[in-house]
Design an enzyme around this catalytic site. Structure first.
Site, mmCIF file in Angstrom:
data_model
loop_
_atom_site.group_PDB
_atom_site.id
_atom_site.type_symbol
_atom_site.label_atom_id
_atom_site.label_comp_id
_atom_site.label_asym_id
_atom_site.label_seq_id
_atom_site.Cartn_x
_atom_site.Cartn_y
_atom_site.Cartn_z
ATOM 1 N N THR A 20 24.766 8.543 31.482
ATOM 2 C CA THR A 20 25.048 7.115 31.635
ATOM 3 C C THR A 20 25.846 6.701 30.409
ATOM 4 O O THR A 20 25.381 6.855 29.280
ATOM 5 C CB THR A 20 23.749 6.301 31.726
ATOM 6 N N TYR B 267 17.128 9.516 29.803
ATOM 7 C CA TYR B 267 16.101 9.210 30.805
ATOM 8 C C TYR B 267 16.291 10.101 32.030
ATOM 9 O O TYR B 267 17.298 10.828 32.140
ATOM 10 C CB TYR B 267 16.107 7.730 31.192
ATOM 11 N N THR C 298 19.080 14.205 35.321
ATOM 12 C CA THR C 298 19.073 13.814 33.914
ATOM 13 C C THR C 298 20.125 12.745 33.673
ATOM 14 O O THR C 298 21.138 12.672 34.361
ATOM 15 C CB THR C 298 19.376 15.008 32.989
ATOM 16 N N GLU C 299 19.886 11.923 32.662
ATOM 17 C CA GLU C 299 20.858 10.915 32.228
ATOM 18 C C GLU C 299 20.879 10.892 30.702
ATOM 19 O O GLU C 299 19.960 10.393 30.064
ATOM 20 C CB GLU C 299 20.514 9.536 32.787
ATOM 21 N N VAL C 300 21.928 11.461 30.141
ATOM 22 C CA VAL C 300 22.148 11.468 28.697
ATOM 23 C C VAL C 300 23.022 10.276 28.333
ATOM 24 O O VAL C 300 23.874 9.862 29.126
ATOM 25 C CB VAL C 300 22.828 12.794 28.277
#
Length: 306
Positions: free
Chosen positions: A175, A205, A273-275
C-alpha cells in the site's frame, strides 16, 4: 480532482475505449522487466525449475514472457504452496520479495512442500510502475472465470491443474502513498465516480479471507514480520483502509467475490501482505525482507498446522 496528467474522458462519465487508449498513450516505461525479473529468474535455473506459463503480447510496447519458479524436487505426493508477487506491477517489494524468497529459501522446503512462485504477474505494469494493465484493468479484481485481464487468466490457467492440492497461498502487495494520490483518483475517473479521499496506513498489515478466516495463521505472520518492520496501527475509528481491524495488523476481504488473487487456489491458508514502502521508518531492503519473512512464516505455519 485527479492528478493524472490531462485525464481522459469527462467528469462523471466512465471512460470509453478511446479514453482508455488515450490513458495508455500517457504511460511510459520506467524500468526493465527483462533486467529486474527475467535475469534473476534465469540465474535460479541451477537451484529451481523455471516454468513458462504464457506470454502477454502488448504491442507496440512489447511481448512479455510469464515465468514461474518451482521446486526442483517436485513430488506429487506433497501439498503445494503458491507465492505470488507483482499482481500490481508498481508494488516493487512484492516482486523482489518473491524473487529473494525463491533465491534464498526455496530449498528449505525440499521434501516437505512443493513451492510454486509467480514473482511478477503483471510485467507491463511493473515497467510502468502502475496498478493497471494496458487495458486500464486492475488484475487484482479480475481473478474470475472469463477474466478480461490476460495476466489474471494466465495465472489461473497455471494454477488450475493443481486445484485441491494447495495448502497455502501468500500474495505479496504494497500500500503506497500513490494509492491515494494517483491510483484511487484514477479509478474514480475511469468509472465516472467522485473520488473520496482515504488514508494510508503507516506500516505492514495483512488481509485475511472473510469467507475462510485463519486468525492463528495471520497472527504468526504478523509476529514474524514485526521483527523486521513495524506493523500498521488502526486508524482512530478502528479500521485500516476503511476495513475493521480484526486483530493487530489484520483486516478481512472476501477474496473470491472480489476477484482477488489470494482466492484462486482454494487453499486452507491464504493471505495478502501489504507493505508500506513510503514510510520514513522503512527502507526498500526492509520492505523486501518483510515480504520474505511473511512468506517463510506462512509456509512454516501451514506445514506445522497442516
Amino acid at each position: 480532482m485527479s492528478p493524472i496528467p490531462n485525464p481522459p474522458g469527462r467528469p462523471g462519465q466512465p471512460w470509453t475505449a478511446d479514453d482508455r487508449a488515450a490513458w495508455r498513450a500517457q504511460q511510459t516505461k520506467k524500468r526493465s522487466y527483462a533486467d529486474d525479473v527475467l535475469a534473476p529468474i534465469d540465474a535460479l535455473r541451477e537451484v529451481a525449475a523455471v516454468i513458462p506459463y504464457g506470454e502477454l503480447d502488448y504491442a507496440p510496447d512489447g511481448v512479455y514472457p510469464l515465468l514461474s519458479i518451482r521446486s526442483h524436487d517436485w513430488n506429487d505426493a506433497l501439498p503445494v504452496a503458491l507465492v505470488t508477487g507483482g499482481v500490481h506491477g508498481y508494488e516493487t517489494s512484492g516482486v523482489h520479495g518473491a524473487l529473494a524468497f525463491a533465491r534464498d529459501h526455496l530449498g528449505d522446503y525440499a521434501g516437505r512442500l512443493n513451492v510454486l512462485v509467480a514473482p511478477c504477474v503483471s510485467p507491463w505494469a511493473y515497467e510502468r510502475i502502475h496498478r493497471w494493465n494496458p487495458l486500464a484493468i486492475d488484475p487484482n479484481r479480475s481473478f474470475r472465470a472469463g477474466s478480461d485481464a490476460p495476466e489474471s487468466a494466465a495465472l489461473m490457467q497455471l494454477v488450475a491443474p493443481l486445484k485441491g492440492r494447495f495448502l497455502v497461498h501468500i500474495d505479496l502487495h504494497e500500500t503506497t502513498d500513490s494509492d491515494e494520490s494517483e491510483f484511487r483518483p484514477a479509478l474514480a475517473a475511469r468509472d465516472g465516480k467522485v473520488f473520496e479521499p482515504g488514508t494510508i496506513p503507516d506500516g505492514f498489515y495483512l488481509v485475511d479471507d472473510s469467507d475462510n478466516p485463519q486468525p492463528d495463521f495471520q497472527r504468526a505472520i504478523i509476529a514474524a514480520v514485526a521483527k523486521v518492520t513495524h506493523i500498521a496501527p488502526a486508524d482512530p475509528d478502528g479500521t485500516i483502509i476503511g476495513s475493521p481491524v480484526v486483530a493487530p495488523g489484520v483486516i478481512e476481504y472476501a477474496f473470491v467475490p472480489l476477484g482477488l488473487c489470494a482466492g484462486i487456489t482454494g487453499a486452507k491458508y491464504t493471505t495478502t501482505t501489504e507493505v508500506y514502502p513510503d514510510s520514513p521508518r522503512a527502507t526498500p531492503e526492509q520492505c523486501i525482507a518483510a515480504q520474505v519473512a511473511a512468506v517463510r512464516a506462512a509456509l512454516d505455519f501451514a506445514l506445522q498446522a497442516g
